[in-house]
Motif scaffolding. Sequence first.
Motif, mmCIF file in Angstrom:
data_model
loop_
_atom_site.group_PDB
_atom_site.id
_atom_site.type_symbol
_atom_site.label_atom_id
_atom_site.label_comp_id
_atom_site.label_asym_id
_atom_site.label_seq_id
_atom_site.Cartn_x
_atom_site.Cartn_y
_atom_site.Cartn_z
ATOM 1 N N ILE A 122 35.017 33.923 40.165
ATOM 2 C CA ILE A 122 35.522 33.235 38.473
ATOM 3 C C ILE A 122 34.486 32.862 38.194
ATOM 4 N N SER A 123 33.473 31.741 38.387
ATOM 5 C CA SER A 123 32.599 30.997 37.294
ATOM 6 C C SER A 123 31.241 32.233 37.394
ATOM 7 N N TRP A 124 30.825 32.922 37.984
ATOM 8 C CA TRP A 124 30.153 35.172 36.949
ATOM 9 C C TRP A 124 31.672 35.150 35.962
ATOM 10 N N ALA A 125 32.257 35.228 36.493
ATOM 11 C CA ALA A 125 33.612 36.089 35.457
ATOM 12 C C ALA A 125 33.495 34.974 33.918
ATOM 13 N N LEU A 157 32.543 17.737 27.891
ATOM 14 C CA LEU A 157 32.815 17.951 26.480
ATOM 15 C C LEU A 157 32.845 18.681 26.026
ATOM 16 N N SER A 158 33.007 18.516 24.955
ATOM 17 C CA SER A 158 34.055 20.038 23.906
ATOM 18 C C SER A 158 33.264 21.431 24.190
ATOM 19 N N THR A 159 31.798 21.152 24.075
ATOM 20 C CA THR A 159 31.418 22.714 24.688
ATOM 21 C C THR A 159 31.876 23.497 26.227
ATOM 22 N N ARG A 160 32.532 22.699 27.212
ATOM 23 C CA ARG A 160 33.541 22.839 28.374
ATOM 24 C C ARG A 160 31.733 24.100 29.040
ATOM 25 N N PRO A 161 30.903 23.264 29.252
ATOM 26 C CA PRO A 161 29.348 23.623 29.838
ATOM 27 C C PRO A 161 29.868 24.712 31.167
ATOM 28 N N ALA A 162 29.060 25.126 31.415
ATOM 29 C CA ALA A 162 28.706 25.344 32.757
ATOM 30 C C ALA A 162 28.259 24.161 33.618
ATOM 31 N N LEU A 163 28.412 24.234 34.831
ATOM 32 C CA LEU A 163 27.708 23.296 35.913
ATOM 33 C C LEU A 163 26.688 24.109 37.003
ATOM 34 N N LYS A 222 33.971 25.164 44.594
ATOM 35 C CA LYS A 222 34.408 25.670 44.499
ATOM 36 C C LYS A 222 35.765 24.787 43.809
ATOM 37 N N GLU A 223 35.924 23.037 43.544
ATOM 38 C CA GLU A 223 37.325 22.678 43.713
ATOM 39 C C GLU A 223 37.204 22.451 42.048
ATOM 40 N N TRP A 224 35.538 22.290 41.880
ATOM 41 C CA TRP A 224 35.767 21.944 39.882
ATOM 42 C C TRP A 224 35.343 23.736 39.128
ATOM 43 N N GLU A 225 35.033 24.461 40.401
ATOM 44 C CA GLU A 225 35.869 25.787 39.801
ATOM 45 C C GLU A 225 37.242 26.845 40.156
ATOM 46 N N THR A 285 31.247 26.895 38.025
ATOM 47 C CA THR A 285 30.108 26.336 38.533
ATOM 48 C C THR A 285 29.112 26.818 40.085
ATOM 49 N N PHE A 286 28.017 26.865 39.544
ATOM 50 C CA PHE A 286 26.963 27.389 40.343
ATOM 51 C C PHE A 286 25.864 26.103 41.511
ATOM 52 N N GLU A 287 26.428 26.276 43.429
ATOM 53 C CA GLU A 287 25.909 25.773 43.790
ATOM 54 C C GLU A 287 24.961 25.877 45.109
#
Length: 275
Positions: free
Chosen positions: A99-102, A220-226, A236-239, A245-247
Motif C-alpha cells: 500500500i505504501s509503495w502504491a 503537513l500539507s504535503t502529506r509526506p511519506a515516512l 502498518k498502523e500509520w499505513e 510508511t517504510f520502516e
Amino acid sequence: LLLVPVVVAAVLAAVAFSGSLSRNQVVPVIEEVHEHQHRHLEASNNYDINTLIQNFQLARAKFMVKLGVDYGEYVQTVFKSIVDGKEVTVGRSLFDAPISWALMKRKVVMKILKAKIEGKNQPFVWSTGGHSSCAAHGNYANESYARVMNETATDIFAAVGMDFESRPYGMGSTSSGMEVASCMKEFFGKEPDVLSWDYGMTTGKAKNKFGMWVYRGAMLSTRPALVLFNGMNLGKEWESLGVPTFEVFGKNAKSLEQKFPDTDLLSEEEIAKMP
C-alpha cells in the motif's frame, strides 16, 4: 549506522521507474563515471513523457554504476534480492508495504505530471530528523547520509523533472518529542515530500513521543511519506491511516545487516581490499 545510507539508497532505487538499457546505451555511461568524480546532470526542460523515460533510464544507469563504485563486489548482494524467483531491488524486498509503495508511486507520478503541465521542474524535498547518527557526529558534516543523498539522488530526480533536495536536521541528544513534534514546520519546513525518523536511541520506547511526531508530520500539507529507522514497529498502523510508511525494524534490519561481510573473520589484507 552503516544500514541507514543503504536503506536510503534502497528506497530511492525501488521508487524509480523500471526500465532496461541496451549495451550501446550503458557502455558510454559507464565510461563517463569515475571513482572520485561526480558530475550532476542538468535538469530536463523537455517534459515529453518518452523523453523523461529515456532521461531516467540513462540517469538510473549512472546511479547503478555509482553504487558499484561505492560497494564494489558487494553491490549485487546488498541491493538485489530474489523474491518468488524474481530479482527485485532490496527496497522492494526490505519493506513489505504494498500500500505504501502504491501511495509513494502516486506521489512521484503526480510530481512528474505537474512538471509536464506547468513546464517547470517541481521540488522533491526529503527532510531528515534524528540524533547524533543522523547529524554525522564523529564525521564531517558533509558525510551525513542526508548530505550524501544530495550527491547520489539529484541526477535521477532531475532527469524526470524534479529538483531533489535532502535537508539534514539531525541534532545530537534530541528526542522526537515533545518539543520537536510540536514544531514540525519550524524544524522540517512546510513542504517535505518525505520525512525520515532516526530517533531510536533518544526516544526509546516512548510511543507517545513517537506517535506525536508521526501524527504531526502526517498533518503537513504535503502529506509526506515516512521513512522510520529503528522505530516502534508500528508502520502498518500509520499505513492503514493513508500515510505511506517504510520502516526498518527488527527482522528486516537484521536481514540487511547480514548482507555485509563480517570483518571479524577477515584478515587485514582482505579488509584493505574492501570498497
